[in-house]
Design an enzyme around this catalytic site. Structure first.
Site, PDB file in Angstrom:
ATOM      1  CB  SER A 119       1.975  -3.787  -1.468  1.00  0.00           C
ATOM      2  OG  SER A 119       1.561  -4.539  -1.862  1.00  0.00           O
ATOM      3  CB  SER A 120       0.352  -6.897  -6.303  1.00  0.00           C
ATOM      4  OG  SER A 120       0.387  -7.217  -5.300  1.00  0.00           O
ATOM      5  CB  CYS A 121      -2.052  -5.467  -1.102  1.00  0.00           C
ATOM      6  SG  CYS A 121      -1.807  -3.769  -0.008  1.00  0.00           S
ATOM      7  CE1 TYR A 148       2.973  -1.909   4.011  1.00  0.00           C
ATOM      8  CE2 TYR A 148       1.532  -3.456   1.979  1.00  0.00           C
ATOM      9  CZ  TYR A 148       2.894  -2.460   2.388  1.00  0.00           C
ATOM     10  OH  TYR A 148       3.508  -3.181   1.755  1.00  0.00           O
ATOM     11  CE  LYS A 152       4.680   0.478   1.464  1.00  0.00           C
ATOM     12  NZ  LYS A 152       5.711   0.461   1.144  1.00  0.00           N
ATOM     13  CG  HIS A 191       4.416 -12.057   2.774  1.00  0.00           C
ATOM     14  ND1 HIS A 191       5.087 -10.750   3.295  1.00  0.00           N
ATOM     15  CD2 HIS A 191       2.888 -10.931   2.830  1.00  0.00           C
ATOM     16  CE1 HIS A 191       4.245  -9.189   3.407  1.00  0.00           C
ATOM     17  NE2 HIS A 191       2.986  -9.536   3.056  1.00  0.00           N
TER      18      HIS A 191
END
Length: 325
Positions: A119-121, A148, A152, A191
Site C-alpha cells: 500500500s502507498s501508506c 497497517y 505491509k 476508504h
C-alpha cells in the site's frame, strides 16, 4: 530448495495453478477477472470461511494440497482512517499473520512466481512528491495508519528476504488508492472514494440538499481503478523481476474536494457540499512516482471520471448486497 539463479520473466503458463489470496476483495476479484480473461484455466480462490489465513496450520495444509505455481497475495485487513485509528492492533496483528503464513507456505511449496501487494501508506507522511520507491523508511509514517503500514513494510521485506535466502523470483507492488467493483462501501470502514459514492448517492435517493464530508477537502489523492491494477499485476509478473518493489498508480492526483465534485456530478447530486474541518485530513498528499513501472512498458487505461462512472453504476446494481464490514 532449488535456487533459481537464472530466472527470466516471461509469459506465465495459462494452465498452471494460480492462487489469488483475497479473491473476493476489491483488487483480488479484479485480478481473478483479468486472469480468466487472459486465458488462465486454473485460478484458485477460497473464502475466509473456507480458509482462515491467520491459521498457520490451515494455510500450510491448503498450500500442500493445491501446490500453486503462481500466487498473488492480495488478502489483507483494510479500512479507512476511522478503522485504522480505532483498531490498530487488529490491523498489524491480522496482516502480519496473514503474510507470514502465506509467504512461508509458498516458500515451502516452492511457488515459482509470487506478487505481494502492499500500500502507498508505507511511505513517510511528508515524503517528497511524487513518492519514489527509494523514499521508503526515510521518515515518520502517517500516525492514523502506521500499524497497517508497518505490517505491509514487513511483508515487502519478507519477499526481499525470500529472494536473498532462497533465490525465489518473488516481487512486490505498492498500489496507490484503488477503487472499483467489490470495494467496501460501509459507512464506518470504507476508504474515501467509496465513502463519497455512497454518501452522495444516498443524498440523491433521500432528496437531501446537503452532504458533509470529513476534513477540509484540500489533501491530494491519486486513484487507480482496480481493473487497471489487475492488468498491472499480470504485466509485472510477466515482465519484472527486480529486487525492489514497484509503485503502481496513475501518476496524477486531485484534491479530495475535486474528487467529491466529480462524484457528485456523476451521481446527479446538485446540492451543497460541506466540509467538517474538525475531522482529520490524513496525509496532505500521496502521489506515486511510477517511472519504474512505466519503464516496464505499462500505463493505465481507465481515466478517473470514467472509472467513477463505472463504479457508481456497479454500486447501484449491487447496493442491496454490498459488504458493510
Amino acid at each position: 530448495m532449488t535456487v533459481r539463479d537464472h530466472y527470466t520473466p516471461g509469459e506465465l503458463d495459462r494452465d498452471a495453478t494460480f492462487y489469488v489470496a483475497g479473491h473476493r476483495g476489491l483488487v483480488g476479484s479484479a485480478i481473478v477477472r483479468k486472469l480468466r480473461a487472459a486465458g488462465f484455466t486454473n485460478v484458485v480462490g477460497v473464502t475466509s470461511s473456507e480458509l482462515d489465513l491467520t491459521d498457520r496450520d490451515a494455510v500450510s495444509d491448503f498450500f500442500a494440497r493445491i501446490r500453486p505455481r503462481y500466487v498473488v497475495l492480495a488478502a489483507a485487513k483494510v479500512g479507512g482512517i476511522m478503522a485504522n485509528s480505532t483498531y490498530p492492533v487488529d490491523f498489524i496483528s491480522d496482516n502480519l499473520r496473514i503474510q507470514v503464513n502465506v509467504l512461508d507456505s509458498a516458500r515451502i511449496q516452492e511457488v515459482e512466481r509470487l506478487l505481494f501487494l502492499g500500500s502507498s501508506c508505507i511511505y513517510p507522511k511528508l515524503a517528497d512528491q511524487p513518492i519514489r520507491e527509494e523514499s521508503l523508511l526515510t521518515g515518520r509514517l502517517e500516525p492514523t495508519n502506521d500499524a497497517y503500514a508497518i505490517a505491509k513494510i514487513a511483508g515487502m521485506v519478507h519477499v526481499q528476504a525470500s529472494r536473498r535466502q532462497y533465490g525465489l523470483p518473488w516481487i512486490s507492488a505498492m498500489p496507490t488508492n484503488l477503487y472499483g467493483p467489490n470495494d467496501n462501501f460501509s459507512n464506518e470502514n470504507s476508504h474515501v472514494l467509496p465513502a463519497l459514492i455512497r454518501r452522495y448517492d444516498e443524498a440523491v435517493s433521500s432528496g437531501s440538499t446537503t452532504v458533509t464530508n470529513w476534513g477540509s477537502g484540500s489533501p491530494r489523492r491519486e486513484f487507480l481503478h482496480a481493473d487497471d491494477m489487475a492488468d498491472a499485476c499480470l504485466h509485472l509478473l510477466e515482465h519484472y523481476d527486480g529486487t525492489e518493489h514497484v509503485n503502481v498508480g496513475s501518476g496524477t492526483d486531485a484534491t479530495i474536494r475535486e474528487i467529491a465534485d466529480t462524484v457528485a456530478s456523476v451521481v446527479g447530486f446538485d446540492g451543497e457540499t460541506r466540509w467538517d474541518t474538525t475531522r482529520p485530513d490524513g496525509t496532505p498528499q500521496k502521489l506515486l512516482d511510477v517511472s519504474r513501472l512505466k519503464r516496464t512498458g505499462w500505463a493505465p487505461q481507465i481515466g478517473l471520471t470514467e472509472g467513477i462512472d463505472r463504479t457508481v453504476a456497479w454500486y447501484r446494481r449491487h447496493v442491496g448486497s454490498l459488504r458493510n464490514a
